[in-house]
Design a protein around this motif. Structure first.
Motif, PDB file in Angstrom:
ATOM      1  N   LYS A 115       0.828  -1.211   0.000  1.00 56.89           N
ATOM      2  CA  LYS A 115       0.000   0.000   0.000  1.00 56.89           C
ATOM      3  C   LYS A 115       0.856   1.252   0.000  1.00 56.89           C
ATOM      4  O   LYS A 115       0.487   2.287  -0.555  1.00 56.89           O
ATOM      5  N   GLU A 116       1.973   1.178   0.652  1.00 55.53           N
ATOM      6  CA  GLU A 116       2.929   2.291   0.675  1.00 55.53           C
ATOM      7  C   GLU A 116       4.310   1.752   0.323  1.00 55.53           C
ATOM      8  O   GLU A 116       4.584   0.559   0.462  1.00 55.53           O
ATOM      9  N   VAL A 117       5.191   2.632  -0.123  1.00 52.81           N
ATOM     10  CA  VAL A 117       6.548   2.213  -0.447  1.00 52.81           C
ATOM     11  C   VAL A 117       7.295   1.912   0.847  1.00 52.81           C
ATOM     12  O   VAL A 117       7.354   2.741   1.757  1.00 52.81           O
ATOM     13  N   ALA A 118       7.827   0.694   0.943  1.00 49.57           N
ATOM     14  CA  ALA A 118       8.543   0.291   2.151  1.00 49.57           C
ATOM     15  C   ALA A 118       9.827   1.105   2.296  1.00 49.57           C
ATOM     16  O   ALA A 118      10.447   1.506   1.313  1.00 49.57           O
ATOM     17  N   LYS A 119      10.231   1.339   3.535  1.00 46.60           N
ATOM     18  CA  LYS A 119      11.426   2.151   3.792  1.00 46.60           C
ATOM     19  C   LYS A 119      12.662   1.525   3.171  1.00 46.60           C
ATOM     20  O   LYS A 119      13.497   2.212   2.568  1.00 46.60           O
ATOM     21  N   ASP A 120      12.789   0.178   3.288  1.00 47.17           N
ATOM     22  CA  ASP A 120      13.971  -0.465   2.719  1.00 47.17           C
ATOM     23  C   ASP A 120      13.927  -0.481   1.198  1.00 47.17           C
ATOM     24  O   ASP A 120      14.955  -0.687   0.541  1.00 47.17           O
ATOM     25  N   ALA A 121      12.752  -0.262   0.600  1.00 47.68           N
ATOM     26  CA  ALA A 121      12.662  -0.103  -0.854  1.00 47.68           C
ATOM     27  C   ALA A 121      13.006   1.331  -1.255  1.00 47.68           C
ATOM     28  O   ALA A 121      13.659   1.572  -2.278  1.00 47.68           O
ATOM     29  N   GLN A 122      12.596   2.302  -0.439  1.00 51.16           N
ATOM     30  CA  GLN A 122      12.900   3.717  -0.727  1.00 51.16           C
ATOM     31  C   GLN A 122      14.398   3.977  -0.747  1.00 51.16           C
ATOM     32  O   GLN A 122      14.883   4.790  -1.525  1.00 51.16           O
ATOM     33  N   ASN A 123      15.132   3.264   0.102  1.00 57.59           N
ATOM     34  CA  ASN A 123      16.559   3.519   0.265  1.00 57.59           C
ATOM     35  C   ASN A 123      17.432   2.904  -0.823  1.00 57.59           C
ATOM     36  O   ASN A 123      18.646   3.033  -0.774  1.00 57.59           O
ATOM     37  N   TRP A 124      16.839   2.244  -1.791  1.00 62.34           N
ATOM     38  CA  TRP A 124      17.603   1.596  -2.860  1.00 62.34           C
ATOM     39  C   TRP A 124      18.235   2.660  -3.766  1.00 62.34           C
ATOM     40  O   TRP A 124      17.534   3.496  -4.340  1.00 62.34           O
ATOM     41  N   GLN A 125      19.523   2.646  -3.912  1.00 56.26           N
ATOM     42  CA  GLN A 125      20.236   3.703  -4.631  1.00 56.26           C
ATOM     43  C   GLN A 125      19.905   3.753  -6.116  1.00 56.26           C
ATOM     44  O   GLN A 125      19.944   4.828  -6.734  1.00 56.26           O
ATOM     45  N   GLN A 126      19.558   2.598  -6.721  1.00 61.09           N
ATOM     46  CA  GLN A 126      19.322   2.578  -8.173  1.00 61.09           C
ATOM     47  C   GLN A 126      18.049   3.283  -8.608  1.00 61.09           C
ATOM     48  O   GLN A 126      17.807   3.418  -9.809  1.00 61.09           O
ATOM     49  N   TRP A 127      17.225   3.745  -7.660  1.00 62.43           N
ATOM     50  CA  TRP A 127      16.069   4.549  -8.077  1.00 62.43           C
ATOM     51  C   TRP A 127      16.538   5.799  -8.826  1.00 62.43           C
ATOM     52  O   TRP A 127      15.811   6.332  -9.665  1.00 62.43           O
ATOM     53  N   ASP A 128      17.746   6.255  -8.529  1.00 59.79           N
ATOM     54  CA  ASP A 128      18.275   7.452  -9.196  1.00 59.79           C
ATOM     55  C   ASP A 128      18.397   7.252 -10.705  1.00 59.79           C
ATOM     56  O   ASP A 128      18.412   8.218 -11.466  1.00 59.79           O
ATOM     57  N   ASP A 129      18.494   6.000 -11.149  1.00 66.09           N
ATOM     58  CA  ASP A 129      18.660   5.710 -12.585  1.00 66.09           C
ATOM     59  C   ASP A 129      17.337   5.509 -13.314  1.00 66.09           C
ATOM     60  O   ASP A 129      17.333   5.245 -14.519  1.00 66.09           O
ATOM     61  N   PHE A 130      16.225   5.618 -12.589  1.00 59.96           N
ATOM     62  CA  PHE A 130      14.942   5.278 -13.216  1.00 59.96           C
ATOM     63  C   PHE A 130      14.664   6.121 -14.467  1.00 59.96           C
ATOM     64  O   PHE A 130      14.157   5.613 -15.474  1.00 59.96           O
ATOM     65  N   LYS A 131      15.014   7.383 -14.444  1.00 60.94           N
ATOM     66  CA  LYS A 131      14.738   8.270 -15.588  1.00 60.94           C
ATOM     67  C   LYS A 131      15.552   7.914 -16.819  1.00 60.94           C
ATOM     68  O   LYS A 131      15.265   8.391 -17.922  1.00 60.94           O
ATOM     69  N   GLN A 132      16.587   7.075 -16.637  1.00 64.10           N
ATOM     70  CA  GLN A 132      17.383   6.640 -17.780  1.00 64.10           C
ATOM     71  C   GLN A 132      16.862   5.339 -18.393  1.00 64.10           C
ATOM     72  O   GLN A 132      17.396   4.863 -19.403  1.00 64.10           O
ATOM     73  N   LEU A 133      15.813   4.756 -17.784  1.00 69.44           N
ATOM     74  CA  LEU A 133      15.238   3.540 -18.337  1.00 69.44           C
ATOM     75  C   LEU A 133      14.428   3.856 -19.596  1.00 69.44           C
ATOM     76  O   LEU A 133      14.152   5.014 -19.900  1.00 69.44           O
ATOM     77  N   HIS A 134      14.021   2.804 -20.307  1.00 71.31           N
ATOM     78  CA  HIS A 134      13.245   2.933 -21.546  1.00 71.31           C
ATOM     79  C   HIS A 134      12.045   3.862 -21.357  1.00 71.31           C
ATOM     80  O   HIS A 134      11.374   3.834 -20.312  1.00 71.31           O
ATOM     81  N   ALA A 135      11.757   4.667 -22.377  1.00 75.07           N
ATOM     82  CA  ALA A 135      10.647   5.628 -22.307  1.00 75.07           C
ATOM     83  C   ALA A 135       9.314   4.940 -22.017  1.00 75.07           C
ATOM     84  O   ALA A 135       8.414   5.533 -21.410  1.00 75.07           O
ATOM     85  N   GLY A 136       9.188   3.676 -22.411  1.00 74.75           N
ATOM     86  CA  GLY A 136       7.936   2.958 -22.234  1.00 74.75           C
ATOM     87  C   GLY A 136       7.598   2.607 -20.803  1.00 74.75           C
ATOM     88  O   GLY A 136       6.491   2.117 -20.539  1.00 74.75           O
ATOM     89  N   VAL A 137       8.514   2.851 -19.853  1.00 77.97           N
ATOM     90  CA  VAL A 137       8.234   2.521 -18.453  1.00 77.97           C
ATOM     91  C   VAL A 137       8.221   3.758 -17.558  1.00 77.97           C
ATOM     92  O   VAL A 137       8.096   3.632 -16.329  1.00 77.97           O
ATOM     93  N   GLN A 138       8.342   4.925 -18.136  1.00 79.09           N
ATOM     94  CA  GLN A 138       8.505   6.123 -17.316  1.00 79.09           C
ATOM     95  C   GLN A 138       7.279   6.464 -16.472  1.00 79.09           C
ATOM     96  O   GLN A 138       7.377   7.234 -15.519  1.00 79.09           O
ATOM     97  N   ASP A 139       6.127   5.879 -16.803  1.00 78.23           N
ATOM     98  CA  ASP A 139       4.926   6.114 -15.991  1.00 78.23           C
ATOM     99  C   ASP A 139       4.760   5.048 -14.906  1.00 78.23           C
ATOM    100  O   ASP A 139       3.723   4.997 -14.227  1.00 78.23           O
ATOM    101  N   GLN A 140       5.784   4.200 -14.720  1.00 81.65           N
ATOM    102  CA  GLN A 140       5.672   3.060 -13.809  1.00 81.65           C
ATOM    103  C   GLN A 140       6.432   3.237 -12.496  1.00 81.65           C
ATOM    104  O   GLN A 140       6.529   2.286 -11.719  1.00 81.65           O
ATOM    105  N   TYR A 141       6.959   4.423 -12.248  1.00 82.01           N
ATOM    106  CA  TYR A 141       7.815   4.598 -11.070  1.00 82.01           C
ATOM    107  C   TYR A 141       7.080   4.264  -9.764  1.00 82.01           C
ATOM    108  O   TYR A 141       7.598   3.516  -8.925  1.00 82.01           O
ATOM    109  N   LYS A 142       5.874   4.818  -9.583  1.00 82.77           N
ATOM    110  CA  LYS A 142       5.145   4.582  -8.331  1.00 82.77           C
ATOM    111  C   LYS A 142       4.805   3.113  -8.155  1.00 82.77           C
ATOM    112  O   LYS A 142       4.946   2.540  -7.065  1.00 82.77           O
ATOM    113  N   LYS A 143       4.363   2.473  -9.251  1.00 84.32           N
ATOM    114  CA  LYS A 143       4.010   1.058  -9.168  1.00 84.32           C
ATOM    115  C   LYS A 143       5.244   0.213  -8.866  1.00 84.32           C
ATOM    116  O   LYS A 143       5.202  -0.697  -8.024  1.00 84.32           O
ATOM    117  N   ALA A 144       6.361   0.495  -9.533  1.00 82.96           N
ATOM    118  CA  ALA A 144       7.593  -0.264  -9.296  1.00 82.96           C
ATOM    119  C   ALA A 144       8.057  -0.088  -7.852  1.00 82.96           C
ATOM    120  O   ALA A 144       8.566  -1.038  -7.237  1.00 82.96           O
TER     121      ALA A 144
END
Length: 393
Positions: A115-144
């Motif tokens: 229901k909410e983003v877990a703290k240990d998931a929030q702290n994952w450093q690779q979230w910083d690279d999400f904007k460099q992923l394929h354009a087709g997934v850019q609306d999936q950040y919250k779900k991921a």
């Protein structure tokens, strides 16, 4: 069991550790892959090999300067995690159902997510690279973000197991969830479009590939590595929650240090050195098994599982099987077995016993003991486990 070189008349040989002949469709898939011009030295088939998409599940494919997205598959980084606890079987008495309900409350399964983003998931450093992923997934950040720390469906599971000395182990099977699937689909479609534009004559459209030093290859490699890291982190987050449940139920919340912790992929690609050359190794339903590697080979939800250590077998590209392998498709399993069969085949296991998981019935899988016998030259068994609790996706 030593491998067998299959009589397929292909550009490179196909070496098989399976104890059965391939069916016509399986032979066609193996032949198609072994004919590709960039496949290196030989293709290795693990003992649990069976039909997949484009390439056989249970195949290890080394390639020079190219990657096949569909051969990696859509559950990028799918794999296993396990840890050995200090607890014994007698400490579980009377607590199995309570532990199962706690697991189901703490870890979302199937299509559910946190229901909410877990703290240990929030702290994952690779979230910083999400904007460099394929354009087709850019609306999936919250779900991921919400799906990190969730199991998924199909053959994914969490289990409490006992080894031959009645020690308690925790084990789980999961991958990169929706984001890995979507990334894979985006790149598979891109590879197919490139093949069409180039007029490539592929034996199977699902063998469309990217060539190194092209923008498409670089984009796929970036996203593949990211999704593999996501899958590993997803297993870490779930295992941490799983561990806390066991600590609460068996030790009043007192934390313990695992005696052994294993976390391994079995649907992924990696750059490695084999036969003195740098190659990309795609393991589609296979585990890396170098001499320094620990791996996990699960049976079905009513069978034994194995913690193993690799033997570094060069001919297998230092690989082993990823499980028992399906004997029946999901549809055929549902048409073959009844709810009574499921109840009988999972006797003694605290788990769901309903028609929703008949496709995962033990009878739908190959005998794990035979699979293990066929790869005695690939791995040594460290521990033999049998589940007492199973939570399915």
């Amino acid at each position: 069991m030593p491998y067998e070189a299959l009589p397929l008349s292909t550009r490179v040989p196909v070496l098989s550790w399976a104890n059965h002949d391939l069916g016509p469709e399986e032979s066609r898939m193996a032949r198609n892959v072994a004919q590709l011009p960039f496949v290196f030295k030989h293709v290795a088939l693990m003992p649990d090999v069976h039909l997949g998409k484009g390439a056989l599940v249970g195949s290890v494919i080394a390639t020079k300067d190219a990657l096949i997205p569909a051969a990696v598959g859509v559950d990028i980084g799918c794999g296993m995690a396990a840890l050995q606890t200090p607890y014994s079987a007698n400490q579980l008495e009377g607590k199995l159902k309570r532990i199962r309900l706690d697991i189901e409350a703490a870890i979302p399964v199937g299509f559910q997510e946190n229901k909410e983003v877990a703290k240990d998931a929030q702290n994952w450093q690779q979230w910083d690279d999400f904007k460099q992923l394929h354009a087709g997934v850019q609306d999936q950040y919250k779900k991921a973000s919400r799906q990190m720390g969730s199991l998924g469906g199909g053959n994914h599971f969490l289990e409490v197991c006992l080894d031959s000395e009645d020690k308690v182990w925790l084990m789980l099977h999961s991958g990169s969830r929706g984001i890995g699937n979507l990334l894979a689909q985006c790149h598979i479609n891109s590879a197919k479009n490139l093949a069409r534009l180039a007029g490539s004559s592929l034996p199977d459209p699902d063998l469309a590939y990217f060539v190194k030093n092209t923008p498409e290859f670089a984009a796929y490699w970036h996203d593949l590595c990211w999704a593999q890291d996501y899958a590993r982190r997803n297993r870490e987050v779930m295992m941490a929650r799983f561990k806390k449940i066991i600590e609460k139920q068996l030790a009043g919340g007192k934390p313990f240090k695992p005696k052994l912790l294993v976390n391994c992929h079995h649907n992924y690609a990696e750059e490695e050195s084999h036969y003195g050359e740098s190659v990309f190794v795609t393991r589609k339903g296979a585990v890396r098994a170098r001499e320094t590697d620990y791996g996990i080979i699960p049976g079905s939800m009513g069978a034994k599982s194995f913690i193993v250590k690799g033997k570094g077998n060069a001919e297998s590209y230092c690989s082993c099987s990823h499980g028992a392998g399906r004997l029946l498709s999901r549809t055929k399993a549902k048409n073959t077995f009844s709810l009574d069969d499921l109840i009988q085949q999972t006797a003694g296991v605290e788990c769901r016993k309903d028609e929703g998981i008949i496709d995962e019935i033990p009878g739908a899988y190959k005998p794990i003991e035979q699979v293990m016998a066929n790869q005695a030259d690939l791995v040594e068994i460290v521990a033999t486990l049998k589940q007492v609790i199973c939570v399915k996706g």
